[in-house]
Motif scaffolding. Structure first.
Motif, short mmCIF file in Angstrom:
data_model
loop_
_atom_site.label_atom_id
_atom_site.label_comp_id
_atom_site.label_asym_id
_atom_site.label_seq_id
_atom_site.Cartn_x
_atom_site.Cartn_y
_atom_site.Cartn_z
N LEU A 1 26.92 24.08 35.62
CA LEU A 1 27.99 24.01 36.62
C LEU A 1 29.32 23.68 35.96
N ALA A 2 29.27 22.74 34.99
CA ALA A 2 30.50 22.35 34.28
C ALA A 2 31.07 23.52 33.50
N GLU A 3 30.21 24.32 32.92
CA GLU A 3 30.67 25.49 32.17
C GLU A 3 31.36 26.49 33.08
N ARG A 4 30.80 26.71 34.25
CA ARG A 4 31.42 27.63 35.21
C ARG A 4 32.76 27.06 35.69
N PHE A 5 32.80 25.76 35.90
CA PHE A 5 34.05 25.13 36.34
C PHE A 5 35.13 25.27 35.28
N GLU A 6 34.79 25.03 34.02
CA GLU A 6 35.77 25.09 32.95
C GLU A 6 36.39 26.48 32.85
N ALA A 7 35.64 27.51 33.20
CA ALA A 7 36.16 28.87 33.16
C ALA A 7 37.33 29.06 34.13
N HIS A 8 37.40 28.19 35.14
CA HIS A 8 38.45 28.30 36.17
C HIS A 8 39.51 27.21 36.04
N ARG A 9 39.38 26.29 35.09
CA ARG A 9 40.25 25.12 35.03
C ARG A 9 41.74 25.49 34.89
N THR A 10 42.07 26.39 33.98
CA THR A 10 43.47 26.74 33.77
C THR A 10 44.10 27.29 35.05
N HIS A 11 43.36 28.17 35.72
CA HIS A 11 43.86 28.72 36.99
C HIS A 11 44.07 27.62 38.02
N LEU A 12 43.13 26.70 38.11
CA LEU A 12 43.22 25.63 39.09
C LEU A 12 44.40 24.70 38.79
N ARG A 13 44.64 24.44 37.50
CA ARG A 13 45.80 23.63 37.12
C ARG A 13 47.10 24.33 37.51
N GLY B 1 35.52 31.02 41.98
CA GLY B 1 36.95 30.82 41.72
C GLY B 1 37.74 30.71 43.01
N GLY B 2 37.43 31.57 43.98
CA GLY B 2 38.12 31.50 45.27
C GLY B 2 37.79 30.22 46.01
N TRP B 3 36.52 29.82 45.94
CA TRP B 3 36.09 28.58 46.60
C TRP B 3 36.83 27.39 46.00
N LEU B 4 36.90 27.33 44.68
CA LEU B 4 37.57 26.22 44.00
C LEU B 4 39.08 26.22 44.28
N THR B 5 39.67 27.41 44.39
CA THR B 5 41.09 27.50 44.69
C THR B 5 41.40 26.88 46.05
N THR B 6 40.57 27.17 47.03
CA THR B 6 40.81 26.59 48.36
C THR B 6 40.55 25.08 48.36
N VAL B 7 39.58 24.64 47.55
CA VAL B 7 39.33 23.19 47.44
C VAL B 7 40.54 22.49 46.85
N VAL B 8 41.07 23.04 45.75
CA VAL B 8 42.26 22.45 45.14
C VAL B 8 43.44 22.48 46.11
N GLY B 9 43.57 23.58 46.85
CA GLY B 9 44.64 23.67 47.84
C GLY B 9 44.53 22.57 48.87
N ARG B 10 43.32 22.31 49.35
CA ARG B 10 43.12 21.25 50.35
C ARG B 10 43.43 19.87 49.77
N VAL B 11 43.01 19.63 48.53
CA VAL B 11 43.29 18.35 47.88
C VAL B 11 44.80 18.16 47.73
#
Length: 291
Positions: free
Chosen positions: A7-19, A55-65
């Motif tokens: 899970l951490a590996e998949r998350f790291e793939a999206h970290r730069t975009h989320l930042r 990636g889309g799911w994480l983007t909306t999570v970051v948006g809500r935060v």
């Protein structure tokens, strides 16, 4: 590999975009990191087996935060100030490193971020997610608790504010540098007329000096030129740098940063100057790319 490691590996793939999303939402590098970390915590606690687009799911999570963080600022009466300068991303004059390049994709200049600071939390979310990252309105709607049509109106209102207030800068970096060099030379020489010549007639200069001193805003070429003459004392300390991918100036004394100046240059003249001179915030900036 354990499930958590996978899970951490998949998350790291999206970290730069989320930042990048969080930085545009918050205008703060440290808060952006906090928002991304909170997204990781939520991912760890959630069942995402049915999520097709992580990636889309994480983007909306970051948006809500980020929306919650912006609303918290408002509740603490931290109203956006016209002169508040978002955290600048500083890199060497010859170019940013790959991580900075990714964070600055979509030409997120300081002028744009300054305007975003004036938007309400829901407007900012709608504009950033839809206009800058292409998130559909029906995916943004649940975050702000409104229907897609209302979110579309939020984004449209924010877009008008941005288009009316953020100048479209010259894209030619070499041309930007020539204009900034002319400004710096005129300031060093105390040449008022040369300063006026390099400034747009409607130029705006904002100085964020921190919470202990009032921020300042100067408007018009003559007012900004008079302000720039006071810069002559520290001009010898200045060096060229990229500030959010555009030509800028950093000044340091005794190994400590004194100020960061970001320029928005339009039609060969300086249309906006944003100055960060808050000692506490300057001390937190990462200048490793300048070494």
């Amino acid at each position: 590999m354990t499930e958590t490691e996978f899970l951490a590996e998949r998350f790291e793939a999206h970290r730069t975009h989320l930042r990048a999303v969080a930085y545009r939402m918050l205008g703060s590098l440290s808060e952006a990191e906090d928002a991304v970390q909170e997204a990781w915590f939520k991912l760890e606690r959630s069942d995402t087996s049915g999520v097709r687009n992580l990636g889309g799911w994480l983007t909306t999570v970051v948006g809500r935060v980020c929306l919650d963080m912006l609303r918290s600022r408002t509740s603490r009466r931290e109203d956006p100030l016209e002169a508040r300068m978002p955290d600048p991303i500083i890199s060497a004059a010859d170019g940013a490193d790959p991580e900075q390049e990714a964070l600055l994709a979509d030409s997120v200049g300081l002028a744009l971020l300054v305007v975003l600071e004036t938007l309400g939390p829901a407007e900012r979310l709608a504009f950033v997610l839809h206009d800058l990252f292409g998130v559909p309105f029906d995916e943004i709607a649940p975050i702000v608790g409104r229907n897609p049509a209302a979110v579309r109106q939020l984004a449209s209102r924010a877009r008008r504010r941005v288009q009316g207030a953020a100048p479209v800068p010259d894209a030619d970096l070499a041309r930007q540098r020539r204009v900034v060099e002319a400004f710096l030379a005129a300031a060093r020489d105390g040449d008022f007329d040369a300063l006026v010549a390099v400034l747009d007639p409607d130029v705006v200069a904002r100085a964020d000096t921190g919470p202990l001193r009032p921020a300042t805003v100067a408007r018009g070429a003559e007012a900004v030129a008079r302000q720039a003459l006071t810069f002559a004392r520290t001009a010898p300390l200045a060096r060229h740098a990229l500030v959010n991918g555009a030509a800028g100036i950093v000044s340091a004394k005794g190994g400590r940063l004194v100020s960061v100046m970001a320029f928005a240059i339009r039609d060969g003249r300086i249309a906006e100057i944003d100055i960060l001179a808050d000692p506490e915030r300057l001390d937190r900036l990462d200048l490793s790319d300048l070494d």
